[in-house]
Write an enzyme that holds these catalytic residues in place. Structure first.
Site, PDB file in Angstrom:
ATOM      1  N   LYS A 116       0.825  -1.138  -0.037  1.00 38.06           N
ATOM      2  CA  LYS A 116      -0.044   0.079   0.122  1.00 38.06           C
ATOM      3  C   LYS A 116       0.743   1.377  -0.014  1.00 38.06           C
ATOM      4  O   LYS A 116       0.564   2.072  -0.750  1.00 38.06           O
ATOM      5  CB  LYS A 116      -0.864   0.092   1.306  1.00 38.06           C
ATOM      6  CG  LYS A 116      -2.193  -0.927   1.034  1.00 38.06           C
ATOM      7  CD  LYS A 116      -3.026  -1.052   2.084  1.00 38.06           C
ATOM      8  CE  LYS A 116      -4.351  -1.970   2.062  1.00 38.06           C
ATOM      9  NZ  LYS A 116      -4.124  -3.450   1.558  1.00 38.06           N
ATOM     10  N   GLU A 200      -2.972   7.532   6.710  1.00 40.19           N
ATOM     11  CA  GLU A 200      -3.796   8.442   5.426  1.00 40.19           C
ATOM     12  C   GLU A 200      -5.112   9.387   5.970  1.00 40.19           C
ATOM     13  O   GLU A 200      -5.502   8.819   6.946  1.00 40.19           O
ATOM     14  CB  GLU A 200      -4.023   8.062   4.145  1.00 40.19           C
ATOM     15  CG  GLU A 200      -5.160   6.929   4.559  1.00 40.19           C
ATOM     16  CD  GLU A 200      -5.503   6.098   3.000  1.00 40.19           C
ATOM     17  OE1 GLU A 200      -4.422   6.011   2.432  1.00 40.19           O
ATOM     18  OE2 GLU A 200      -6.459   5.487   2.883  1.00 40.19           O
ATOM     19  N   ASN A 235     -14.298  -1.747   8.677  1.00 38.57           N
ATOM     20  CA  ASN A 235     -13.380  -1.772   7.471  1.00 38.57           C
ATOM     21  C   ASN A 235     -13.600  -2.954   6.718  1.00 38.57           C
ATOM     22  O   ASN A 235     -12.637  -3.211   5.952  1.00 38.57           O
ATOM     23  CB  ASN A 235     -12.067  -1.229   7.915  1.00 38.57           C
ATOM     24  CG  ASN A 235     -11.903  -0.161   8.763  1.00 38.57           C
ATOM     25  OD1 ASN A 235     -12.594   0.986   8.268  1.00 38.57           O
ATOM     26  ND2 ASN A 235     -11.235  -0.204   9.819  1.00 38.57           N
ATOM     27  N   GLU A 275      -8.953  -0.035  -6.385  1.00 39.42           N
ATOM     28  CA  GLU A 275      -9.935   0.573  -5.440  1.00 39.42           C
ATOM     29  C   GLU A 275      -9.735   2.248  -5.479  1.00 39.42           C
ATOM     30  O   GLU A 275      -8.739   2.877  -5.201  1.00 39.42           O
ATOM     31  CB  GLU A 275      -9.768  -0.022  -4.134  1.00 39.42           C
ATOM     32  CG  GLU A 275      -9.824  -1.398  -4.110  1.00 39.42           C
ATOM     33  CD  GLU A 275      -9.940  -2.201  -2.947  1.00 39.42           C
ATOM     34  OE1 GLU A 275      -9.952  -1.366  -1.833  1.00 39.42           O
ATOM     35  OE2 GLU A 275     -10.416  -3.464  -2.759  1.00 39.42           O
ATOM     36  N   GLU A 288      -5.975   2.139  -3.395  1.00 39.25           N
ATOM     37  CA  GLU A 288      -4.982   0.767  -3.520  1.00 39.25           C
ATOM     38  C   GLU A 288      -5.207   0.217  -4.698  1.00 39.25           C
ATOM     39  O   GLU A 288      -6.613   0.286  -5.148  1.00 39.25           O
ATOM     40  CB  GLU A 288      -4.754   0.098  -2.190  1.00 39.25           C
ATOM     41  CG  GLU A 288      -6.171  -0.515  -1.982  1.00 39.25           C
ATOM     42  CD  GLU A 288      -6.314  -1.084  -0.552  1.00 39.25           C
ATOM     43  OE1 GLU A 288      -5.557  -0.884   0.551  1.00 39.25           O
ATOM     44  OE2 GLU A 288      -6.911  -2.154  -0.337  1.00 39.25           O
ATOM     45  N   ASN A 290      -5.727  -4.013  -5.456  1.00 38.93           N
ATOM     46  CA  ASN A 290      -5.576  -5.457  -5.132  1.00 38.93           C
ATOM     47  C   ASN A 290      -4.880  -6.294  -6.372  1.00 38.93           C
ATOM     48  O   ASN A 290      -5.728  -6.517  -7.308  1.00 38.93           O
ATOM     49  CB  ASN A 290      -6.749  -5.865  -4.196  1.00 38.93           C
ATOM     50  CG  ASN A 290      -6.842  -5.194  -3.186  1.00 38.93           C
ATOM     51  OD1 ASN A 290      -6.297  -5.494  -2.101  1.00 38.93           O
ATOM     52  ND2 ASN A 290      -8.282  -4.802  -2.987  1.00 38.93           N
ATOM     53  N   PHE A 348     -21.391  -8.361  16.660  1.00 36.73           N
ATOM     54  CA  PHE A 348     -20.767  -9.338  15.546  1.00 36.73           C
ATOM     55  C   PHE A 348     -19.296  -9.870  15.904  1.00 36.73           C
ATOM     56  O   PHE A 348     -18.638 -10.182  14.947  1.00 36.73           O
ATOM     57  CB  PHE A 348     -20.390  -8.201  14.235  1.00 36.73           C
ATOM     58  CG  PHE A 348     -21.602  -7.637  13.791  1.00 36.73           C
ATOM     59  CD1 PHE A 348     -22.457  -8.234  12.916  1.00 36.73           C
ATOM     60  CD2 PHE A 348     -22.047  -6.369  14.403  1.00 36.73           C
ATOM     61  CE1 PHE A 348     -23.662  -7.754  12.614  1.00 36.73           C
ATOM     62  CE2 PHE A 348     -23.403  -5.728  13.776  1.00 36.73           C
ATOM     63  CZ  PHE A 348     -24.039  -6.356  13.030  1.00 36.73           C
TER      64      PHE A 348
END
Length: 671
Positions: A116, A200, A235, A275, A288, A290, A348
């Protein structure tokens, strides 16, 4: 073309690759750890090779073992799936030394885009719009705070080698930055063997939109539309769709062309994803790339008709792309739900154990609707603490977004999973959420709409009518069957009466049977509550079926059914309620029954999920303020911080670091 390939992965993605390889006439080799000895992907493959113990670092992450398996079985190529070794440039390089083909991009592209930090530097040099941030490695928590202050809060702390939501934290102040730095480094080290993190700017109210690209070894690159992945929790993506309800054609083209330009700059030669983070005004920034197949690739396949795994294999074999940009047409809409082994009613938290029942909805096309379920488990499979908690990816495709969403809701209602906790109740409820259905999305959607976590959805008037109708239909069938038993086992006279009261949790709904017959398929005309007109109910359900399927008022309905004493737990559209069909007299008596109070556990810190105790942050006798950390527990590669809910004093500590605890095990007691 290859005759035999090895899949260096497990679970649903390994099964997914095997399906396409079979279609292409290619033999497959699976690899597995001790925990996956009886896994579905092992059974599906033509051959299987054992790697080692359950931890990924001792099995799936050992590239030497993978190469050894290739040489042993004669596999000519390796498909890495996603995660594990899929984005490590050293892996394809090592394969090449042994004459084995990597079904993925070249090492240079992986090095340029897979990291990244390096990918952002490369994107800046290529004049691609990027999110403001510090592209160097953060050396300490103090350094992270210093950089974050320069950028301006809020910031995102991210693992350089990360993915799948691992090693990512949002910080809004110095304290959160320090804690996020430590947690991100720990998760990054555990998940990727690389603890580097960077910082960032976090775009407020952002949307996560990605472009699927496909390149070959002859300089051809195309983009296959976009996917919206804004519905995220911690995320980690939960629901994806294609196309995005945000983009117009001009923005789609601009994002696609930028993604293609970036891919061409690194000679990208496989399936990959660029992305972007976008604001609500369609301004977008490179996030980024992938350099692998994405978890959510099925939605792209359904709207384009292109098998991405097949294209990856053909490109790796040296074939040029037969697809040109003008050939790419987006048709209809696709929605994907990630079915996770987690408890939505406990924030969760992960859930592990055996799938006592696992019966997904039927796959295939029915008219304009298509249902697809990518999975790597069957009934009886074990959900392990060692790997990602995803059980399946349920995907629906329809002519429009609303039709795809409705089809998704129907499929979720018909998805049977017992033995572990799972997030289907949450997903089903979300499909009814007005903001989701209108496409007003952001990556903060779940946090904003469920600020206190997810709770059982309360049945509205429409849901109560449906549950009441189904419950009466089930009771009539049950009593009709009892009438066929020997005399001494029959219910009391008048069992098939016409007047009933359906208890739905604490509410009582009167139901009258106007006319009908009780044999299967059952057909009844029911007047429910204060309705002025009867509704017709038709069903072939018989006692023992876990799904009640039928028509209520001409609409197809699927309802989860789990028997309990004198009734059943019925699940529909996110609603889960204890439902009992009573005679009016019994209903009057039932209203007089006292309620049993749940046990008081406020004096204990209970382990919220099966996991490993990482740290205990307090000692006996210590006074703790609300919000302070009590312990950290790790499960499925995620570290979960357990905090004090109020000011308290620690009376006794019952667990220690390294302990493996079951759900609800006592960690500590408070005075």
């Amino acid at each position: 073309m290859f005759k035999k390939i090895l899949i260096a992965n497990r679970g649903e993605i390994a099964c997914r690759v095997i399906k396409t390889a079979r279609k292409m006439g290619i033999q497959t080799v699976a690899v597995y750890s001790d925990a996956d000895r009886d896994a579905v992907h092992v059974e599906m493959a033509d051959e299987a090779v054992h790697l080692g113990p359950p931890p990924a670092a001792q099995s799936y992450l050992l590239q030497d073992k993978i190469i050894e398996a290739c040489l042993k079985t004669g596999a000519e190529a390796v498909h890495p799936g996603y995660g594990f070794l899929s984005e490590r440039a050293a892996f394809p390089a090592a394969l090449k030394e042994k004459g084995i083909v990597f079904i993925g991009p070249n090492p240079r592209a992986i090095e340029a885009m897979g990291d990244k930090i390096e990918s952002k530097k490369f994107a800046n040099a290529a004049k691609v719009s990027t999110v403001p941030g510090f592209l160097g490695v953060i050396e300490s928590a103090d350094h992270a705070v210093e950089i974050s202050r320069e950028i301006g809060y809020p910031v995102m702390i991210k693992a350089s080698a990360g993915g799948g939501g691992k090693g990512m934290r949002i910080a809004w102040n110095d304290a959160e930055c320090r804690e996020g730095y430590t947690l991100s480094k720990n998760e990054a080290a555990a998940s990727f063997g690389d603890d580097r993190v960077f910082v960032e700017k976090f775009i407020v109210d952002p949307r996560h939109i990605e472009i699927q690209v496909l390149g070959d070894k002859h300089g051809n690159v195309v983009y296959l539309g976009e996917r919206e992945c804004s519905i995220q929790r911690r995320n980690q993506k939960v629901i994806e769709e294609a196309p995005s309800p945000l983009l117009d054609e001009a923005t789609r083209r601009a994002m696609g062309e930028q993604a293609v330009a970036l891919a061409k700059a690194v000679d990208y030669d496989s399936a990959g994803t660029v992305e972007f983070v976008a604001d609500q005004n369609r301004n977008f920034y490179f996030l980024e790339m992938n350099t692998r197949l994405q978890v959510e690739h099925p939605v792209t396949e359904l709207i384009t008709g292109i098998d991405l795994v097949e294209q990856m294999i053909r490109v790796a074999a040296g074939e040029p792309l037969e697809i040109r940009q003008t050939d790419v047409k987006l048709s209809g809409w696709a929605v994907e739900s990630r079915i996770y082994a987690e408890d939505p009613f406990r924030n969760f938290l992960p859930s592990i154990g055996r799938l006592v029942r696992y019966r997904p909805p039927e796959e295939g096309s029915d008219g304009a609707i298509t249902v697809r379920n990518d999975t790597g488990v069957v009934e009886g499979s074990e959900i392990s603490m060692f790997y990602d908690p995803m059980i399946a990816k349920l995907v629906t495709h329809g002519p429009s977004r609303i039709e795809a969403i409705e089809a998704q809701a129907d499929a979720l209602d018909a998805f049977v999973i017992d033995g572990i906790q799972h997030n289907i109740p949450f997903l089903t409820s979300l499909m009814q959420h007005e903001r989701w259905r209108e496409g007003r999305l952001s990556t903060g959607f779940i946090r904003e709409e469920y600020p206190d976590g997810f709770a059982v959805t309360q049945a509205d008037a429409a849901a109560k009518r449906i549950l009441a109708a189904a419950s009466v239909a089930m009771e009539v069938i049950r009593r009709d069957r009892l009438e066929a038993l020997p005399n001494r086992l029959r219910p009391s006279a008048g069992a098939l009466r016409s007047d009933w009261v359906v208890k739905i949790d604490k509410d009582y709904v009167p139901v009258s049977i106007e006319e009908g017959f009780a044999s299967v398929p059952i057909e009844l005309d029911l007047t429910i509550g204060d309705a002025s007109e009867p509704v017709t109910v038709v069903s072939r359900w018989v006692p023992g079926d876990l799904i009640w399927e039928g028509e209520i008022g001409g609409e197809a309905v699927a309802i989860q059914v789990r028997p309990v004493a004198n009734g059943a737990i019925l699940g529909y559209r996110g609603v889960s309620a204890v439902v009992k069909t009573l005679t009016p007299k019994v209903a009057e008596l039932d209203k007089l029954m006292p309620e049993k109070a749940p046990p008081d556990t406020s004096r204990f810190l209970l382990c919220p999920m099966p996991g490993l105790v990482v740290t205990i942050e307090v000692v006996e006798g210590q006074e703790v303020k609300a919000g302070e950390t009590l312990a950290v527990v790790e499960a499925m590669k995620m570290q979960n911080v357990l905090r004090a809910e109020r000011d308290l004093t620690v009376k006794a500590v019952k667990a220690k670091p390294g302990d493996s605890l079951a759900v609800d095990a006592v960690i500590m007691e408070f005075a």
